[in-house]
Write a protein that holds these residues in place. Structure first.
Motif, PDB file in Angstrom:
ATOM      1  N   ARG A  36       3.808  -4.972   3.465  1.00 28.18           N
ATOM      2  CA  ARG A  36       4.633  -6.089   2.998  1.00 28.18           C
ATOM      3  C   ARG A  36       6.132  -5.830   3.176  1.00 28.18           C
ATOM      4  NH1 ARG A  36       3.354 -10.409  -1.691  1.00 28.18           N
ATOM      5  NH2 ARG A  36       5.137 -11.653  -1.108  1.00 28.18           N
ATOM      6  N   VAL A  37       6.561  -4.593   2.929  1.00 31.06           N
ATOM      7  CA  VAL A  37       8.001  -4.306   3.023  1.00 31.06           C
ATOM      8  C   VAL A  37       8.506  -4.312   4.475  1.00 31.06           C
ATOM      9  CG1 VAL A  37       8.083  -3.004   0.858  1.00 31.06           C
ATOM     10  CG2 VAL A  37       7.722  -1.774   3.012  1.00 31.06           C
ATOM     11  N   LYS A  38       7.565  -4.356   5.424  1.00 30.44           N
ATOM     12  CA  LYS A  38       7.986  -4.435   6.829  1.00 30.44           C
ATOM     13  C   LYS A  38       8.555  -5.813   7.158  1.00 30.44           C
ATOM     14  CE  LYS A  38       4.733  -0.982   8.577  1.00 30.44           C
ATOM     15  NZ  LYS A  38       3.429  -0.806   9.212  1.00 30.44           N
ATOM     16  N   SER A  39       8.081  -6.829   6.430  1.00 29.52           N
ATOM     17  CA  SER A  39       8.524  -8.189   6.745  1.00 29.52           C
ATOM     18  C   SER A  39       9.377  -8.817   5.642  1.00 29.52           C
ATOM     19  CB  SER A  39       7.308  -9.078   7.009  1.00 29.52           C
ATOM     20  OG  SER A  39       6.440  -9.035   5.905  1.00 29.52           O
ATOM     21  N   GLU A  40       9.461  -8.163   4.475  1.00 25.77           N
ATOM     22  CA  GLU A  40      10.253  -8.716   3.367  1.00 25.77           C
ATOM     23  C   GLU A  40      11.144  -7.627   2.790  1.00 25.77           C
ATOM     24  OE1 GLU A  40       8.430 -11.401   0.284  1.00 25.77           O
ATOM     25  OE2 GLU A  40       6.642 -10.869   1.415  1.00 25.77           O
ATOM     26  N   CYS A  77      12.494   1.952   2.936  1.00 23.03           N
ATOM     27  CA  CYS A  77      13.534   1.170   2.236  1.00 23.03           C
ATOM     28  C   CYS A  77      14.375   2.126   1.377  1.00 23.03           C
ATOM     29  CB  CYS A  77      12.904   0.118   1.327  1.00 23.03           C
ATOM     30  SG  CYS A  77      11.490  -0.715   2.017  1.00 23.03           S
ATOM     31  N   PRO A  78      15.332   2.809   1.988  1.00 21.51           N
ATOM     32  CA  PRO A  78      16.088   3.843   1.254  1.00 21.51           C
ATOM     33  C   PRO A  78      16.839   3.316   0.031  1.00 21.51           C
ATOM     34  CG  PRO A  78      16.476   4.002   3.624  1.00 21.51           C
ATOM     35  CD  PRO A  78      15.723   2.732   3.403  1.00 21.51           C
ATOM     36  N   ALA A  79      17.189   2.033   0.034  1.00 19.54           N
ATOM     37  CA  ALA A  79      17.971   1.499  -1.091  1.00 19.54           C
ATOM     38  C   ALA A  79      17.090   1.002  -2.247  1.00 19.54           C
ATOM     39  CB  ALA A  79      18.854   0.356  -0.603  1.00 19.54           C
ATOM     40  N   MET A  80      15.806   1.028  -2.052  1.00 23.68           N
ATOM     41  CA  MET A  80      14.899   0.467  -3.068  1.00 23.68           C
ATOM     42  C   MET A  80      14.921   1.296  -4.353  1.00 23.68           C
ATOM     43  SD  MET A  80      10.852  -0.330  -2.589  1.00 23.68           S
ATOM     44  CE  MET A  80      10.815  -1.969  -1.918  1.00 23.68           C
ATOM     45  N   LYS A  81      14.878   0.616  -5.503  1.00 18.67           N
ATOM     46  CA  LYS A  81      14.814   1.269  -6.814  1.00 18.67           C
ATOM     47  C   LYS A  81      13.380   1.165  -7.345  1.00 18.67           C
ATOM     48  CE  LYS A  81      19.063   1.895  -6.271  1.00 18.67           C
ATOM     49  NZ  LYS A  81      19.377   3.154  -5.610  1.00 18.67           N
ATOM     50  N   PHE A  82      13.064   2.019  -8.330  1.00 18.78           N
ATOM     51  CA  PHE A  82      11.672   2.088  -8.781  1.00 18.78           C
ATOM     52  C   PHE A  82      11.532   2.121 -10.303  1.00 18.78           C
ATOM     53  CE2 PHE A  82      11.904   3.869  -4.573  1.00 18.78           C
ATOM     54  CZ  PHE A  82      10.862   3.232  -3.919  1.00 18.78           C
ATOM     55  N   GLY A 130      -2.377  -2.642  -3.595  1.00 19.40           N
ATOM     56  CA  GLY A 130      -2.563  -1.254  -3.170  1.00 19.40           C
ATOM     57  C   GLY A 130      -1.402  -0.781  -2.324  1.00 19.40           C
ATOM     58  N   GLY A 131      -1.362   0.526  -2.119  1.00 23.54           N
ATOM     59  CA  GLY A 131      -0.264   1.130  -1.386  1.00 23.54           C
ATOM     60  C   GLY A 131      -0.146   0.644   0.049  1.00 23.54           C
ATOM     61  N   GLU A 132      -1.286   0.542   0.729  1.00 23.39           N
ATOM     62  CA  GLU A 132      -1.242   0.130   2.142  1.00 23.39           C
ATOM     63  C   GLU A 132      -0.689  -1.281   2.281  1.00 23.39           C
ATOM     64  OE1 GLU A 132      -5.269   0.879   3.221  1.00 23.39           O
ATOM     65  OE2 GLU A 132      -4.928   3.041   3.384  1.00 23.39           O
ATOM     66  N   ALA A 143      10.888  -1.889  -6.821  1.00 18.13           N
ATOM     67  CA  ALA A 143       9.418  -1.900  -6.848  1.00 18.13           C
ATOM     68  C   ALA A 143       8.949  -1.418  -8.215  1.00 18.13           C
ATOM     69  CB  ALA A 143       8.851  -0.998  -5.757  1.00 18.13           C
ATOM     70  N   VAL A 144       7.971  -2.139  -8.764  1.00 23.36           N
ATOM     71  CA  VAL A 144       7.340  -1.727 -10.023  1.00 23.36           C
ATOM     72  C   VAL A 144       5.947  -1.236  -9.643  1.00 23.36           C
ATOM     73  CG1 VAL A 144       6.582  -2.459 -12.315  1.00 23.36           C
ATOM     74  CG2 VAL A 144       8.673  -3.422 -11.331  1.00 23.36           C
ATOM     75  N   LEU A 145       5.707   0.064  -9.839  1.00 23.29           N
ATOM     76  CA  LEU A 145       4.478   0.681  -9.333  1.00 23.29           C
ATOM     77  C   LEU A 145       3.586   1.211 -10.448  1.00 23.29           C
ATOM     78  CD1 LEU A 145       6.107   2.941  -6.546  1.00 23.29           C
ATOM     79  CD2 LEU A 145       5.378   0.557  -6.335  1.00 23.29           C
ATOM     80  N   ASP A 146       2.293   0.933 -10.324  1.00 15.96           N
ATOM     81  CA  ASP A 146       1.317   1.577 -11.203  1.00 15.96           C
ATOM     82  C   ASP A 146       1.226   3.045 -10.761  1.00 15.96           C
ATOM     83  OD1 ASP A 146      -0.730   2.021 -13.012  1.00 15.96           O
ATOM     84  OD2 ASP A 146      -2.297   1.224 -11.707  1.00 15.96           O
ATOM     85  N   VAL A 147       1.136   3.957 -11.714  1.00 14.88           N
ATOM     86  CA  VAL A 147       1.086   5.379 -11.346  1.00 14.88           C
ATOM     87  C   VAL A 147      -0.255   5.715 -10.694  1.00 14.88           C
ATOM     88  CG1 VAL A 147       1.132   7.759 -12.218  1.00 14.88           C
ATOM     89  CG2 VAL A 147       2.712   6.066 -13.150  1.00 14.88           C
ATOM     90  N   LYS A 148      -1.356   5.251 -11.338  1.00 11.91           N
ATOM     91  CA  LYS A 148      -2.688   5.631 -10.850  1.00 11.91           C
ATOM     92  C   LYS A 148      -3.323   4.471 -10.085  1.00 11.91           C
ATOM     93  CE  LYS A 148      -4.392   9.457 -13.523  1.00 11.91           C
ATOM     94  NZ  LYS A 148      -3.205   9.995 -14.172  1.00 11.91           N
TER      95      LYS A 148
END
Lengths: 217, 124
Positions: free
Chosen positions: B39-43, B70-75, B32-34, B48-53
């Motif tokens: 997780r990205v706070k410590s890693e 994470c400004p450099a993150m790709k999606f 989930g989003g939360e 990121a591969v994200l489910d839309v819904k």
């Protein structure tokens, strides 16, 4: 406030929304099966290079696949049951069965809106003669509106209950600011009325025992 | 490459993560989003591969919130629907090249992951 939509539009939107939601869930089950099959293939390839297979892991993966097949099968049964609700215009059926089906059809939508649906068993069977598809449309439309107002992490309880001259679908707890569910055409078609009890925070949709009695259309 | 997979179907993301690890890609997952935001706070993740819904925080909303952290993150977006509505939303956020429909072949996913890392300018 916008104009209430026509009964035809409401019915079509219900059919479309439920079909889309169930197909999304089916896709998820298939995606899980796909990844498990892929992982098994990966493990077989590694076994070919000398890495031993773990029987317990294989058993777990096979069990997961079977669970997803059962999940998909249950969804298809619900989809089929819903699709056949248009076969007959009017039928005598158990209202609690209709609620059980409605909860199965709408549970993912509820989760997406941050809520959950709970069936409150009725003390006695509640059989009525009515239009099965339009009852599902009525519940779908009511749930949409109630869940929008329910907020996150809320349980919405559904119950079928006998009344002196028919039956009621009871939703609770509903938002204290709720005044009405805006579906006059569907309510008219089902000869139904709605009543809101502010004290108990229950919304009652009251249906006649037999819709064919004194039917004018 | 370090990739974060986010989908509310736990068996899907955990198995996909395991398959990516077998291919030498460090893959973390969240349901989930939360959990993903935590997780990205410590890693650190490149992609990121994200489910839309997803419940509570949609993939589209999650992307916006991850970008702040994470400004450099790709999606890359994944969806089960394959509907016009989802395609429009996903393509607008990640570009039509980075939108995949479930079930996805791992080779296709790897190709997209490599592509988005090679051409970072194509992803918003």
């Amino acid at each position: 406030m916008s104009e209430p939509e026509s009964i035809e539009t409401c019915g079509l939107r219900c059919f479309g929304a439920i079909s889309a939601s169930l197909s999304h869930e089916l896709k998820n089950a298939l995606a899980i099966i796909n990844e498990h099959a892929g992982l098994l293939e990966d493990m077989m390839l590694m076994a070919g290079t000398g890495r031993p297979l773990d029987p317990d892991r294989l058993k777990l993966l096979a069990g997961n696949v079977m669970k997803q097949v059962q999940r998909a099968d249950t969804m298809i049964k619900h989809m089929n049951q819903f699709a056949h609700s248009v076969d007959v215009t009017i039928a005598c059926s158990d209202l609690e069965d209709a609620l059980t089906l409605a909860i199965a059809l709408n549970s993912r939508t509820a989760v997406m809106k941050g809520g959950t649906l709970v069936l409150e068993p009725s003390a006695t069977p509640v059989r009525i003669t009515t239009c099965p598809f339009w009852v599902q449309t009525l519940i779908w439309r009511s749930l949409n509106e109630l869940l929008e107002r329910a907020g996150a992490d809320r349980q919405l309880h559904l119950c079928a209950r006998k009344t002196s001259d028919g039956a009621a679908i009871i939703f609770s707890p509903v938002d204290h600011m709720l005044t009405n569910i805006h579906i006059p055409d569907v309510l008219n078609h089902l000869k139904a009325t709605q009543a809101l009890d502010i004290q108990t925070r229950e919304l009652w949709i009251i249906l006649p025992a037999d819709i064919t009695m004194n039917r004018t259309d | 490459m370090r990739v974060l997979l986010v989908d509310d179907e736990e068996q899907l993301v955990s198995t996909l993560a395991e398959r990516l690890e077998l291919r030498g890609i460090h893959a973390g997952w969240a349901t989930g989003g939360e959990e993903a935001l935590e997780r990205v706070k410590s890693e650190t993740f490149d992609l990121a591969v994200l489910d839309v819904k997803m419940p509570k925080i949609s993939g589209i909303e999650l992307k916006k919130r991850l970008q702040v952290l994470c400004p450099a993150m790709k999606f890359i977006f994944l969806t089960g629907h394959g509907s016009e509505e989802d395609f429009t939303a996903g393509a607008a956020e990640a570009g039509s090249d980075f939108y995949l429909i479930k079930p996805v072949k791992i080779e296709a996913l790897l190709e997209k992951m490599n592509e988005v890392m090679r051409h970072p300018g194509k992803s918003i």
